[in-house]
Design a protein around this motif. Sequence first.
Motif, PDB file in Angstrom:
ATOM      1  N   TRP A 350       5.998 -15.257  -4.254  1.00  0.00           N
ATOM      2  CA  TRP A 350       6.478 -14.439  -5.361  1.00  0.00           C
ATOM      3  C   TRP A 350       5.290 -14.251  -6.304  1.00  0.00           C
ATOM      4  CZ3 TRP A 350      10.022 -16.782  -9.697  1.00  0.00           C
ATOM      5  CH2 TRP A 350      10.614 -15.749 -10.454  1.00  0.00           C
ATOM      6  N   ILE A 351       5.295 -13.210  -7.116  1.00  0.00           N
ATOM      7  CA  ILE A 351       4.143 -12.985  -8.013  1.00  0.00           C
ATOM      8  C   ILE A 351       3.924 -14.201  -8.926  1.00  0.00           C
ATOM      9  CG2 ILE A 351       5.478 -11.803  -9.805  1.00  0.00           C
ATOM     10  CD1 ILE A 351       1.863 -10.937  -8.792  1.00  0.00           C
ATOM     11  N   THR A 352       5.006 -14.883  -9.302  1.00  0.00           N
ATOM     12  CA  THR A 352       4.853 -16.043 -10.176  1.00  0.00           C
ATOM     13  C   THR A 352       3.962 -17.095  -9.525  1.00  0.00           C
ATOM     14  OG1 THR A 352       7.016 -15.594 -11.073  1.00  0.00           O
ATOM     15  CG2 THR A 352       6.119 -17.766 -11.513  1.00  0.00           C
ATOM     16  N   GLY A 353       4.132 -17.280  -8.221  1.00  0.00           N
ATOM     17  CA  GLY A 353       3.286 -18.236  -7.515  1.00  0.00           C
ATOM     18  C   GLY A 353       1.854 -17.742  -7.395  1.00  0.00           C
ATOM     19  N   THR A 426      10.129 -20.461 -18.636  1.00  0.00           N
ATOM     20  CA  THR A 426      11.057 -19.806 -17.707  1.00  0.00           C
ATOM     21  C   THR A 426      10.555 -18.407 -17.388  1.00  0.00           C
ATOM     22  OG1 THR A 426      12.527 -18.608 -19.201  1.00  0.00           O
ATOM     23  CG2 THR A 426      13.029 -20.913 -18.844  1.00  0.00           C
ATOM     24  N   VAL A 427      11.009 -17.904 -16.270  1.00  0.00           N
ATOM     25  CA  VAL A 427      10.615 -16.566 -15.825  1.00  0.00           C
ATOM     26  C   VAL A 427      11.612 -16.038 -14.802  1.00  0.00           C
ATOM     27  CG1 VAL A 427       9.132 -17.602 -14.040  1.00  0.00           C
ATOM     28  CG2 VAL A 427       8.835 -15.205 -14.638  1.00  0.00           C
ATOM     29  N   GLY A 428      11.751 -14.738 -14.773  1.00  0.00           N
ATOM     30  CA  GLY A 428      12.478 -14.106 -13.680  1.00  0.00           C
ATOM     31  C   GLY A 428      13.678 -13.294 -14.088  1.00  0.00           C
ATOM     32  N   GLU A 429      14.315 -13.685 -15.147  1.00  0.00           N
ATOM     33  CA  GLU A 429      15.488 -12.942 -15.619  1.00  0.00           C
ATOM     34  C   GLU A 429      15.772 -13.398 -17.041  1.00  0.00           C
ATOM     35  OE1 GLU A 429      19.168 -14.370 -13.777  1.00  0.00           O
ATOM     36  OE2 GLU A 429      17.943 -15.820 -12.721  1.00  0.00           O
ATOM     37  N   PRO A 430      16.616 -12.656 -17.731  1.00  0.00           N
ATOM     38  CA  PRO A 430      16.931 -13.106 -19.086  1.00  0.00           C
ATOM     39  C   PRO A 430      17.592 -14.487 -19.002  1.00  0.00           C
ATOM     40  CG  PRO A 430      17.772 -10.883 -18.690  1.00  0.00           C
ATOM     41  CD  PRO A 430      17.330 -11.426 -17.371  1.00  0.00           C
ATOM     42  N   VAL A 451       8.709 -21.467 -23.371  1.00  0.00           N
ATOM     43  CA  VAL A 451       8.094 -20.147 -23.287  1.00  0.00           C
ATOM     44  C   VAL A 451       8.894 -19.302 -22.301  1.00  0.00           C
ATOM     45  CG1 VAL A 451       5.799 -20.699 -24.176  1.00  0.00           C
ATOM     46  CG2 VAL A 451       6.267 -21.108 -21.773  1.00  0.00           C
ATOM     47  N   ASP A 452       9.663 -18.382 -22.863  1.00  0.00           N
ATOM     48  CA  ASP A 452      10.476 -17.460 -22.052  1.00  0.00           C
ATOM     49  C   ASP A 452       9.577 -16.262 -21.761  1.00  0.00           C
ATOM     50  OD1 ASP A 452      12.180 -15.522 -21.097  1.00  0.00           O
ATOM     51  OD2 ASP A 452      13.640 -15.677 -22.720  1.00  0.00           O
ATOM     52  N   THR A 453       8.990 -16.269 -20.576  1.00  0.00           N
ATOM     53  CA  THR A 453       7.947 -15.293 -20.257  1.00  0.00           C
ATOM     54  C   THR A 453       8.535 -14.094 -19.538  1.00  0.00           C
ATOM     55  OG1 THR A 453       7.493 -16.372 -18.143  1.00  0.00           O
ATOM     56  CG2 THR A 453       6.208 -17.117 -20.043  1.00  0.00           C
ATOM     57  N   PHE A 454       8.449 -12.942 -20.155  1.00  0.00           N
ATOM     58  CA  PHE A 454       8.886 -11.711 -19.504  1.00  0.00           C
ATOM     59  C   PHE A 454       7.677 -11.048 -18.861  1.00  0.00           C
ATOM     60  CE2 PHE A 454       8.799  -7.137 -19.516  1.00  0.00           C
ATOM     61  CZ  PHE A 454       9.872  -6.851 -18.693  1.00  0.00           C
ATOM     62  N   TRP A 455       7.808 -10.731 -17.588  1.00  0.00           N
ATOM     63  CA  TRP A 455       6.762  -9.955 -16.895  1.00  0.00           C
ATOM     64  C   TRP A 455       7.283  -9.499 -15.553  1.00  0.00           C
ATOM     65  CZ3 TRP A 455       3.457 -12.369 -12.909  1.00  0.00           C
ATOM     66  CH2 TRP A 455       3.785 -13.702 -12.638  1.00  0.00           C
ATOM     67  N   GLN A 456       6.430  -8.847 -14.788  1.00  0.00           N
ATOM     68  CA  GLN A 456       6.847  -8.251 -13.519  1.00  0.00           C
ATOM     69  C   GLN A 456       5.711  -8.368 -12.501  1.00  0.00           C
ATOM     70  OE1 GLN A 456       7.206  -4.235 -15.344  1.00  0.00           O
ATOM     71  NE2 GLN A 456       9.389  -4.413 -14.891  1.00  0.00           N
ATOM     72  N   THR A 457       6.065  -8.223 -11.236  1.00  0.00           N
ATOM     73  CA  THR A 457       5.024  -8.178 -10.197  1.00  0.00           C
ATOM     74  C   THR A 457       3.959  -7.168 -10.627  1.00  0.00           C
ATOM     75  OG1 THR A 457       6.758  -8.567  -8.578  1.00  0.00           O
ATOM     76  CG2 THR A 457       4.647  -7.791  -7.728  1.00  0.00           C
ATOM     77  N   GLU A 458       4.418  -6.072 -11.178  1.00  0.00           N
ATOM     78  CA  GLU A 458       3.544  -4.956 -11.569  1.00  0.00           C
ATOM     79  C   GLU A 458       2.617  -5.311 -12.731  1.00  0.00           C
ATOM     80  OE1 GLU A 458       6.775  -4.987 -11.120  1.00  0.00           O
ATOM     81  OE2 GLU A 458       7.523  -3.157 -10.188  1.00  0.00           O
ATOM     82  N   THR A 459       3.058  -6.174 -13.619  1.00  0.00           N
ATOM     83  CA  THR A 459       2.251  -6.460 -14.817  1.00  0.00           C
ATOM     84  C   THR A 459       1.186  -7.526 -14.537  1.00  0.00           C
ATOM     85  OG1 THR A 459       3.665  -8.203 -15.741  1.00  0.00           O
ATOM     86  CG2 THR A 459       4.212  -5.926 -16.338  1.00  0.00           C
ATOM     87  N   TRP A 552      14.233  -8.654 -27.068  1.00  0.00           N
ATOM     88  CA  TRP A 552      15.261  -9.279 -26.222  1.00  0.00           C
ATOM     89  C   TRP A 552      15.467  -8.380 -25.011  1.00  0.00           C
ATOM     90  CZ3 TRP A 552      18.241 -13.585 -28.157  1.00  0.00           C
ATOM     91  CH2 TRP A 552      17.948 -13.917 -29.495  1.00  0.00           C
ATOM     92  N   ILE A 553      15.145  -8.883 -23.832  1.00  0.00           N
ATOM     93  CA  ILE A 553      15.362  -8.084 -22.618  1.00  0.00           C
ATOM     94  C   ILE A 553      16.861  -8.080 -22.339  1.00  0.00           C
ATOM     95  CG2 ILE A 553      14.849  -7.880 -20.146  1.00  0.00           C
ATOM     96  CD1 ILE A 553      12.378  -7.563 -21.953  1.00  0.00           C
ATOM     97  N   THR A 554      17.407  -6.884 -22.130  1.00  0.00           N
ATOM     98  CA  THR A 554      18.856  -6.825 -21.890  1.00  0.00           C
ATOM     99  C   THR A 554      19.172  -6.659 -20.407  1.00  0.00           C
ATOM    100  OG1 THR A 554      18.729  -4.472 -22.377  1.00  0.00           O
ATOM    101  CG2 THR A 554      19.444  -5.906 -24.165  1.00  0.00           C
ATOM    102  N   GLY A 555      18.169  -6.710 -19.569  1.00  0.00           N
ATOM    103  CA  GLY A 555      18.386  -6.573 -18.123  1.00  0.00           C
ATOM    104  C   GLY A 555      17.847  -5.242 -17.649  1.00  0.00           C
ATOM    105  N   ARG A 556      17.813  -5.067 -16.338  1.00  0.00           N
ATOM    106  CA  ARG A 556      17.330  -3.816 -15.775  1.00  0.00           C
ATOM    107  C   ARG A 556      18.170  -2.668 -16.309  1.00  0.00           C
ATOM    108  NH1 ARG A 556      12.560  -3.777 -13.821  1.00  0.00           N
ATOM    109  NH2 ARG A 556      13.139  -1.905 -12.683  1.00  0.00           N
ATOM    110  N   ILE A 557      17.523  -1.542 -16.507  1.00  0.00           N
ATOM    111  CA  ILE A 557      18.265  -0.372 -16.956  1.00  0.00           C
ATOM    112  C   ILE A 557      19.368  -0.059 -15.952  1.00  0.00           C
ATOM    113  CG2 ILE A 557      18.111   2.121 -17.342  1.00  0.00           C
ATOM    114  CD1 ILE A 557      16.843   0.557 -19.588  1.00  0.00           C
ATOM    115  N   GLY A 649      14.899 -16.362  -5.914  1.00  0.00           N
ATOM    116  CA  GLY A 649      15.999 -16.772  -6.779  1.00  0.00           C
ATOM    117  C   GLY A 649      16.636 -15.648  -7.564  1.00  0.00           C
ATOM    118  N   LYS A 650      16.199 -14.414  -7.318  1.00  0.00           N
ATOM    119  CA  LYS A 650      16.762 -13.311  -8.066  1.00  0.00           C
ATOM    120  C   LYS A 650      18.086 -12.890  -7.442  1.00  0.00           C
ATOM    121  CE  LYS A 650      13.359 -10.763  -9.499  1.00  0.00           C
ATOM    122  NZ  LYS A 650      13.144 -11.332 -10.802  1.00  0.00           N
ATOM    123  N   ILE A 651      19.113 -12.748  -8.268  1.00  0.00           N
ATOM    124  CA  ILE A 651      20.404 -12.313  -7.749  1.00  0.00           C
ATOM    125  C   ILE A 651      20.289 -10.858  -7.305  1.00  0.00           C
ATOM    126  CG2 ILE A 651      22.813 -11.859  -8.354  1.00  0.00           C
ATOM    127  CD1 ILE A 651      22.538 -14.129 -10.446  1.00  0.00           C
TER     128      ILE A 651
END
Length: 690
Positions: A350-353, A426-430, A451-459, A552-557, A649-651
């Motif tokens: 996963w990008i996190t790894g 934490t990472v991966g979802e809200p 640290v609630d880290t928001f990011w993406q494979t792309e970032t 505050w990330i509210t989830g995928r659009i 682990g992503k639903i």
Amino acid sequence: MIPDKAPKEDVFHGSEDLKKEAHITSFENYKELYMKSIENPDEFWGDVAKDFFWKTKHTGQFLDYNFDVTKGEIFVKCMEGASTNISYNLLDRNVHERKLGDKVAFYWEGNEPGDELTVTYRELLQRVCQFANVLKSQGVKKGDRVSIYMPMVVELVVAMLACARIGAVHSIVRRSLPSSLFLPLIRSDGFYRGDKLINLKLLADEALQKCRDKGFPIEKCIMLKHLSKEAEETSLGSQSPPAKRSCPDLQQEKQTGRVKKTRPVPQVPWNPEVDLCWHALVRGASDECEPEWCGSEDPLFILYTSGSTGKPKGVLHTVSGYMLYTAATFKLVFDYQLDDVYWCTADIGWITGHSYITYGPLANGATSVLFEGLPTYPDVSRMWEIVDKYHVTKFYTAPTAIRLLMKYGSEPVQKYKRESLKVLGTVGEPINPEAWQWYYNVVGERRCPIVDTFWQTETGGHVLTPLPAATPMKPGSATFPFFGVVPAILNESGEELEGPSEGYLVFKQPWPGVMRTVYGNHQRFETTYFKKFPGYYVTGDGCRRDKDGYYWITGRIDDMLNVSGHLLSTAEVESALVEHEAVAEAAVVGRPHPVKGESLYCFVTLADGVTYNRTLEAELKKQVREKIGAIATPDYIQNAPALPKTRSGKIMRRVLRKIACDERDLGDISTLADSSVVEQLFQNRCCTAV
Ligand code: WTA
């Protein structure tokens, strides 16, 4: 804009001790540096670049880009003209210049307690050089693509860095092999996750056959025998004479010894035309290998993003920008100090790894735990046992793991001391505030910032995140942008919203680690991320900014629901459900409704020992109604003993949507970790509204 002062009310802090050693010690300190990173990015990133080795210096602008499709092709270039090698910077530089050769790079902890291995920076350098020579001897050259399909073992990191050393582009795959790639494939025989044997060789053979059928033959496969010395003696025959046990084989011997006693090993078919044995190849290889000097914008790796939204895309990252960005985020977001023991539980695939097991930590000379197993094997205390065993100081995991462990209460956590812990991530979802509180109060004992880290494979790396000693935390908020990152919130017509607001999360300018293209399809890159709102990188996530400027990330659009004209965030409903003590995890999707447009279909996984009945169902409905409002009242609630998840682990909400609508055509579900879960959910669907 970042506020001048941090809010004082309704916020949480870590212990004061952390501030004494921290790199960024206060909110004011953060803000000042942030402004510099935006106003003068060349100077800010130029300072970061000074820590690294450059064979030749860059020419021209430090960061050059176009983010506006109406003005021409989208591009990002960082340090054009410079040349370097990332494996040199992660290994040789740490061993020779920084004198960290004897420092532990990885404490490898196997699936079985007691299986362990320690690898220093010097050993890692030798092993990477050896394997780089192996790749070269197999004809792999700069620019070639190498696919890797391996479990969480040190050899996986070795394989990645060996590719990087010779300028080859790695692509770690999990389930299906994208057919457009690959000269060789590096894989292993298999591994155990908990009690379950995963026969990787067979899975890979199936995937290879599919590639051949489509006319993309893979030329060579190198196989690491991780589990099976028996397999070596039976199926592999003369391909692999018994080894003289040097460093790589030590791990082999130790595990083999255990495994022999307790576990069946996979029987692997062997095709001498294609298959080569890792250990046999490495044995004869020199442990010195001159790095291939790469241009800054040469590709480093391709990573296919999880299939949670349609067909996978090959996200491409390049050498220099990715190196600077993962190094800087690792150092500042985890407030890395030289004596830290850091543990990221993510899968390297996963990008996190990639960013926070391999590249970021090694660029800093950090000591990490690399864990092969599961949080629940052999029991639900395993994580905390490992934390105590290695005195882990910085710990990084996903909300899904936290919710899983939360189900079992605090007793399994409190069996261990966890005194060494300083920062939790934490990472991966809200992360729902319920899980955040448990992580903060029980795991970190109110001492460790989260640290609630928001990011993406792309970032490539963290883009919105607190800094542990500087940012007051709000449970569930990823807080503020990292250095060099300029977020904005847009409404449906693409206007930037000011102050408290909610809409599309976008970024206005690049940072060094942002993706450069979708491999083989630049047009798809532009369409996916830049066409909707010209001038901006569009994350695809919804976001709210509160009165204090917190994001505050509210989830995928695409996870937003429209119920009778009201936009509802599925994450918000899920959070309300999980706040009920009977619920361990929840996933909410939309189901078309003739009057309301969409109705709420909720899947709930119950806490251990709780049984599902009508009374509970009514309580859950009431809970959501009370927390959010009548508009959010669930229409369907389904008891889901397990949810369909990707290996990271992503639903997979896309799959849940199909289940809710009883549509059996699931599309590409190759990234699903366990497909039996889906069948079970189909069988127990709710047909009538609750
Ligand atoms: C989600 C994972 C809220 C988000 C590194 C994003 C998050 C997607 C967070 C990327 C977070 C990740 N809070 N949402 N802290 N972190 N996400 O590519 O929807 O696997 O767009 O990268 O995960 O997932 P990916």
